[in-house]
Structures are given as C-alpha cells and as structure tokens.
Design a protein around this motif. Sequence first.
Motif, PDB file in Angstrom:
ATOM      1  N   TRP A 108      -9.805  -2.189 -89.619  1.00 34.67           N
ATOM      2  CA  TRP A 108      -9.686  -2.539 -91.171  1.00 34.67           C
ATOM      3  C   TRP A 108      -8.255  -1.871 -91.665  1.00 34.67           C
ATOM      4  N   PHE A 109      -8.105  -0.500 -91.135  1.00 30.30           N
ATOM      5  CA  PHE A 109      -6.934   0.164 -91.457  1.00 30.30           C
ATOM      6  C   PHE A 109      -5.651  -0.422 -90.683  1.00 30.30           C
ATOM      7  N   LEU A 110      -5.844  -0.817 -89.272  1.00 29.26           N
ATOM      8  CA  LEU A 110      -4.868  -1.526 -88.857  1.00 29.26           C
ATOM      9  C   LEU A 110      -4.428  -2.900 -89.176  1.00 29.26           C
ATOM     10  N   GLY A 111      -5.468  -3.786 -89.530  1.00 35.77           N
ATOM     11  CA  GLY A 111      -5.349  -4.972 -90.167  1.00 35.77           C
ATOM     12  C   GLY A 111      -4.595  -4.836 -91.661  1.00 35.77           C
ATOM     13  N   LEU A 112      -5.020  -3.796 -92.422  1.00 36.61           N
ATOM     14  CA  LEU A 112      -4.272  -3.706 -93.706  1.00 36.61           C
ATOM     15  C   LEU A 112      -2.924  -3.288 -93.493  1.00 36.61           C
ATOM     16  N   LEU A 113      -2.732  -2.550 -92.416  1.00 32.70           N
ATOM     17  CA  LEU A 113      -1.048  -2.256 -92.378  1.00 32.70           C
ATOM     18  C   LEU A 113      -0.150  -3.286 -91.739  1.00 32.70           C
ATOM     19  N   SER A 114      -1.095  -4.131 -90.963  1.00 38.51           N
ATOM     20  CA  SER A 114      -0.210  -5.447 -90.687  1.00 38.51           C
ATOM     21  C   SER A 114      -0.021  -6.298 -91.857  1.00 38.51           C
ATOM     22  N   LEU A 115      -1.091  -6.534 -92.556  1.00 43.35           N
ATOM     23  CA  LEU A 115      -0.977  -7.357 -93.914  1.00 43.35           C
ATOM     24  C   LEU A 115       0.150  -6.744 -94.869  1.00 43.35           C
ATOM     25  N   GLU A 116       0.226  -5.433 -94.878  1.00 42.90           N
ATOM     26  CA  GLU A 116       1.440  -4.866 -95.580  1.00 42.90           C
ATOM     27  C   GLU A 116       2.716  -5.159 -95.170  1.00 42.90           C
ATOM     28  N   LEU A 150       3.691  -7.720 -93.147  1.00 44.35           N
ATOM     29  CA  LEU A 150       3.792  -8.943 -93.416  1.00 44.35           C
ATOM     30  C   LEU A 150       4.253  -9.450 -94.945  1.00 44.35           C
ATOM     31  N   ILE A 151       3.762  -8.831 -95.713  1.00 50.75           N
ATOM     32  CA  ILE A 151       3.959  -8.896 -97.496  1.00 50.75           C
ATOM     33  C   ILE A 151       5.259  -8.528 -97.395  1.00 50.75           C
ATOM     34  N   SER A 152       5.774  -7.541 -96.763  1.00 46.89           N
ATOM     35  CA  SER A 152       7.187  -6.869 -96.908  1.00 46.89           C
ATOM     36  C   SER A 152       8.372  -7.827 -96.489  1.00 46.89           C
ATOM     37  N   VAL A 153       7.928  -8.467 -95.415  1.00 48.73           N
ATOM     38  CA  VAL A 153       8.894  -9.479 -94.774  1.00 48.73           C
ATOM     39  C   VAL A 153       8.920 -10.668 -95.813  1.00 48.73           C
ATOM     40  N   VAL A 154       7.873 -11.183 -96.379  1.00 49.11           N
ATOM     41  CA  VAL A 154       8.172 -12.433 -97.335  1.00 49.11           C
ATOM     42  C   VAL A 154       8.649 -12.029 -98.606  1.00 49.11           C
ATOM     43  N   LEU A 155       8.233 -10.392 -99.004  1.00 47.94           N
ATOM     44  CA  LEU A 155       9.099 -10.335-100.187  1.00 47.94           C
ATOM     45  C   LEU A 155      10.524  -9.945 -99.895  1.00 47.94           C
ATOM     46  N   GLY A 156      10.963  -9.472 -98.765  1.00 48.99           N
ATOM     47  CA  GLY A 156      12.447  -9.162 -98.505  1.00 48.99           C
ATOM     48  C   GLY A 156      13.366 -10.746 -98.240  1.00 48.99           C
ATOM     49  N   PHE A 203      -8.538  -1.351-102.926  1.00 46.44           N
ATOM     50  CA  PHE A 203      -7.812  -0.599-102.226  1.00 46.44           C
ATOM     51  C   PHE A 203      -6.187  -0.876-102.655  1.00 46.44           C
ATOM     52  N   GLU A 204      -5.427  -0.043-102.131  1.00 46.20           N
ATOM     53  CA  GLU A 204      -3.877   0.136-102.443  1.00 46.20           C
ATOM     54  C   GLU A 204      -3.282  -0.572-101.495  1.00 46.20           C
ATOM     55  N   LEU A 205      -2.454  -1.617-102.010  1.00 46.34           N
ATOM     56  CA  LEU A 205      -1.243  -2.292-100.889  1.00 46.34           C
ATOM     57  C   LEU A 205      -0.096  -1.468-101.052  1.00 46.34           C
ATOM     58  N   PHE A 206       0.314  -0.614-100.010  1.00 46.85           N
ATOM     59  CA  PHE A 206       1.511   0.224-100.097  1.00 46.85           C
ATOM     60  C   PHE A 206       2.713  -0.526 -99.398  1.00 46.85           C
ATOM     61  N   LEU A 207       3.422  -1.128-100.349  1.00 43.76           N
ATOM     62  CA  LEU A 207       4.697  -1.688 -99.762  1.00 43.76           C
ATOM     63  C   LEU A 207       5.837  -0.925 -99.656  1.00 43.76           C
ATOM     64  N   GLU A 208       6.663  -0.688 -98.558  1.00 41.76           N
ATOM     65  CA  GLU A 208       7.669   0.166 -98.599  1.00 41.76           C
ATOM     66  C   GLU A 208       9.093  -0.471 -99.451  1.00 41.76           C
ATOM     67  N   ILE A 264      11.874  -3.528 -97.738  1.00 37.10           N
ATOM     68  CA  ILE A 264      11.855  -5.069 -98.168  1.00 37.10           C
ATOM     69  C   ILE A 264      13.396  -4.923 -98.577  1.00 37.10           C
ATOM     70  N   ALA A 265      13.936  -4.239 -98.820  1.00 42.13           N
ATOM     71  CA  ALA A 265      15.415  -4.376 -99.374  1.00 42.13           C
ATOM     72  C   ALA A 265      16.210  -4.547 -98.075  1.00 42.13           C
ATOM     73  N   MET A 266      16.056  -3.839 -97.118  1.00 47.65           N
ATOM     74  CA  MET A 266      16.716  -3.804 -95.884  1.00 47.65           C
ATOM     75  C   MET A 266      16.474  -5.324 -95.411  1.00 47.65           C
ATOM     76  N   ILE A 267      15.220  -5.947 -95.422  1.00 49.50           N
ATOM     77  CA  ILE A 267      15.173  -7.187 -94.825  1.00 49.50           C
ATOM     78  C   ILE A 267      15.894  -8.010 -95.590  1.00 49.50           C
ATOM     79  N   GLY A 268      16.044  -8.175 -96.876  1.00 45.63           N
ATOM     80  CA  GLY A 268      16.703  -8.773 -97.767  1.00 45.63           C
ATOM     81  C   GLY A 268      18.176  -9.048 -97.256  1.00 45.63           C
TER      82      GLY A 268
END
Length: 657
Positions: free
Chosen positions: A201-209, A211-217, A265-270, A274-278
Amino acid sequence: MVEIAHPLLLFIVSFAVAALAAREIGHYFARFHLPLISGFLFAGMLIGPHVLGFISEEAVDQLTFVNEASLAFIAFAAGSELYVKTLRSRLKSIAWITGGNALIVPILGALAVLALANFIPFMRNLSTANRVAIALLAGAIFVARSPSSAIAIVNELRAKGPLTQVTLGVTMVSDVVVIVLFAVAIEAADALLTNVSFSLWFLGLLSLELLISVVLGYLVARALRRVLALRIKQTMKTGLILLLGYLVFVGTLSIRHNSHDLLGFELFLEPLLIAMIGSFFITNYSAYRDEFLKILEDVAPTIYIVFFTLTGATLDLNVLADTWLIALSFFVVRVGAIFLSSFVGGTVAGDPMEQNWLGWMGYVTQAGVGLGLAAEVAVEFPAWGEAFATLMISAIVVSQIGGPPFYKWAINHAGESHARATPGAFDGRRDAIIFGVEAQSMVLARQLQAHGWQVKFACLDPSFIQDVGATDVRIEQADVTLASLHQLDAQQADAIVAMLSDEENYRLCEMIYEHVGTETVVARINDRANVERFHELDVLVVEPGTATINLLEHYVRSPAATSLLLGMESEQDVVEIEMRNPALHGLAIRDLRLPLDTLVLSIRRQDVTVISHGYTQLELGDHVTFVGSEASLEQVMLRFDAPPLPAMSSSPSQFSS
C-alpha cells in the motif's frame, strides 16, 4: 517620518533593504574569489535574529511566501538545464555516473549521519525512527549539485571536451534525480514518524504521488506556455511565472490537507518536482525555450540574493558553531562517495581512465537545490527541522567553497580549458600586427605609424610580398598558426587586426585569445551572422556595411563630435593612455592639473567603463581616454609614463584611401 501600519509591509521593506546590503556583501566576497551565495548567506546571518536582529524571527516566518516563490524559481531553473538534445552525445556515460551517484552517495551519506548521530547535538536524544528519517533526508540532499556554479566555471574557462560534457550532463540530470529521491525520502521519513508500515500500500501510494506529480508538472508547463505567449512586458511575465511557482506550493499544501480530510490519508506531492517537470516540458517541447531561459537568466541574480539572504537569516548560529566539525566530516564523506560512484560509473560506461580519475571533481559543488531542500525540511518537520537545515546548509557552504577550485583544476588538467591567456608586459612602445595586405590595411598601417605605432604585416600569400615591392611597412610571411604568432612576437603586440576571411579571422582570434592574450583585437568580418562568435572572444568587430550606416547616422546626429573622434578636427586628437605612474594612483581627476584644453572622456578599469567625474580616483592600469590639442596630449602622456606622441597630422586627407 512615514509610519507603515501593516506589519507584513514593514517586514517586506526591511528585508528589501537587507537584501540590497547582502548584494554588496556578496560582491565583496567575490573579490576574494569566494562564491556570491556565500556572501549572501553571511549577510543573512548577520542581519538575522541570531546576530544583529535587523530581521526578527516573526519577520522570517511572515516571509515564508518569498522563500516558496524563490524555491519554485530554483526548480524552474534546474529543469531548464535538462535539455535532452545537449545530453544525447554522452548519454551512456551520463546515465551510468548519475545512477552510481544516486545509489552510492545517499547510502554512504545516510550511514555517515547515523554513525555520527551521537556527536550531533540535536540528534542525541532523538528516537531511532527520527534518526533514520534524518539520515534518509540527508543522504538524498547529498546527491544535489549546482548547475549554475558548474556552468559559470565552464563559461569562465570556455571549457570544451568530453570531461566537460559529461560533468555538465550529470550535474543537470542529478538535480532532477535528487528531487525524486528527496520526494521518496521525505515520504519515507513521514511514514517512519507517523508509524505507517512499509507495505505494498505504501509503495502504491508513493507511485500514485509520483504519477500525480508528473501530471501536475505537465499542467504547470501548459500554464507557463500561456504566460509566455502573452503580449506583455517581460517584467509582467516574470511576475506571473513567480506567482505560478508560489501557487504550486500553495496547491500541494492544500492537496495534502484536503486529502487527509476526504480520503483518510495524505497525498504528499513534492512542489519542487512538479515545478521542475513543468520547466522540463517547456524547455524541450515548446517554442518558448529561448524566452523562458532569458527570463530565468535575467531574474536569477535577484532571486538568489533574496533566497540565500533569507536562508542565512534562518540559520541558528549556536547550532552552526556546535556542528562545524560535523559539517566538515559530511563534506569528506560526500566527496569520498562521489569519487567512488563516479569512478565506478565511468568505468562501466567505458570512459577513458584519466577522465574517471578526474570526473568526481565536477560534482562537489552544491548550491540552490540542496539549500532549497534543506529549507523545506525545516518547514515539514518543525521539531528538529531548523537544526537539521542549519547543519545541512553549513555542509553545503563548505561544498560551495571547496567545489569550484576542484572543478577548475580538473578542466585545466584535462586540457579542456580555453581561457584567455595573460598578455605580455608593455615594452615601452606601441606595436600592432595586421593580418592581410591590401589597400585598406596599407592605409591603416600608415595612419597608425603617423601616431607613433610600430606596425608590421602578416601576409599569407608569399607571392603577394614580391608584388608589393618596397614599402615603409614591414611585411612578413605567415599563416594562421600558433607558430606564426610566436614568430611575429605577437605576445608583445598591443593590438592585432585581422582582415582575412571570416573563418581565418575566427581561428586567428581564438588562438590569440587562448595563447597570446592581446587585449585589443580587431576583426573585419563579411557576414554579420558571425558577430556573436567574435564577441565571445572579446573581439572588436567591424562589419563594413553596418559600420558605414552607423558612421553616417552619427554624422547626422552629432557631426562635430564624430569629426573629433575620427581625428578630422585640426590640431585636435583623441588618445587612450594606460596609467602607469604610481605617483598618480589614488589621485582624483580634479587634482591632476590637466592643461585647460584637455578633457577626460572615459576611464576603462578591468573591462568596465567607469562614469568619471572630478572626484573619480585613478588606479594603476586604468585606460584613460583624453581629448585635446597635440601639445597638451604630449604633456599628459609624459605625466602618465606613456610613450610620447610623434608629430601628428590630423588633416582629413590622412583618412582618405
């Protein structure tokens, strides 16, 4: 007295004044070949709450938004350095060395932190979970590099070659890798401190975070593209880009809090990721790369002053005093880990062994991203975050001071430096060499001779020397080689003029820049597209078509001044004199007691034109331009220990061909 009612406005005004002082302190540090950011950090510590108290702790807390906008800018700058087209040629070496650094450096760094935990004051009484969390975060930050410092050194030395290409590539990619590693480390640290188990679950949550960071970037890149497409002034675009970066921080914090309330649960997005991907998308997949880079380059000095000064103000000097030895130990461990990982990665990639022995020196320097990550830890973990940030920043400062000399030495030792040579000492007479024998160069030579110059021609066609026959100018056979430059005693030349083809001129100017160092080099070029190449070598460029238009324009706008500068006014001349008389050092222009018909036009000091007035003090080595009568200029040159002028004729006929 103006009274500022709102506390935040008062804090901003106070900090703006402090930042101006920090800029001057940073430039003062640069005089001693120390990094500018070291001066900014020192200024921040000096004005911060722990020394002079000019900026209070409350003010530092209120200015968090400034810190976050600056961090977003640093992430934008790091992403812009990751330009895929420039990395392809050395992709294998870059990949292996970056992989080695991403694996070995954080592991050895984390182990070093754990081993030294009992010697670090704020870690002594912490639990094992806290210690492991701190070690993971420190290990990730150890991977950070400083692209801006590396690029500055490469530009300074005009470095070219495989070592330079690989070290720059690894440095740029590492700033992407470190943010990913930091995102993983901070999530793991948060899990340790909140007793969340490491599970699928932890690894899945990290992967989801991630992925969301790439989309937001990608969405940030779309927003950046819209901003850059606006038909508004660059200053307004800069403000919108900084606002967008700040909103990335606000948005990720909002997502973290709301996800906890809505999802349990918390979604921790760096935000830095996100800024670097953008920035990466804008740099590689848009038509606005050049404009984006121009904005980043223009605003970078101001952002670095603000960020590093504010970072310095947050440093707890008591912790710094207690941990300087630990910071030095971290530096030694980090350098050892970098050497091991770089050597192994380069060997696996098949790089030359000499390059593998030297490559690690390009990865020592740390700056913006590392400091930004340390500052973020201070916000995320308030219990020990500030003490951790102070320790990390002290280690980063050591790396920032020690890193550039390592990299310079490596580039020089690898033979990839193309820096400017040191010019020869003045021999008491003014010598000029003209490459190319033709009607215009002959007239130029005679004009220089009339003003007391010793002139000789370098002729590439030996048959042409015989055709010219007897002449009052010395002509020597030569070619565009270093051997010919030595044969012509180019080291003693005060000026060299290139009047060959554009490619021959460029090769000649490049050799002069790297091996001779003559300060005054003039090149006549035919294709205006080559101007920028010559300017990079500090060459004074004359492009005939443009020069004629500019001359006509100046005749229309200011005919008297143009005639004077061209030497067409009777009994008047303009000369540039190097100040060599020690007795005049420190003397103000008003105290020179110049002849009444003589005027100082300009002073050039270390390639910078000084706006002169009566109170401007002269320094040895200044190049001072005077205008006046021939007799008066003779007196001035004698006072400045310059060679006397010969009898001059400034009639207009002298300048006709």
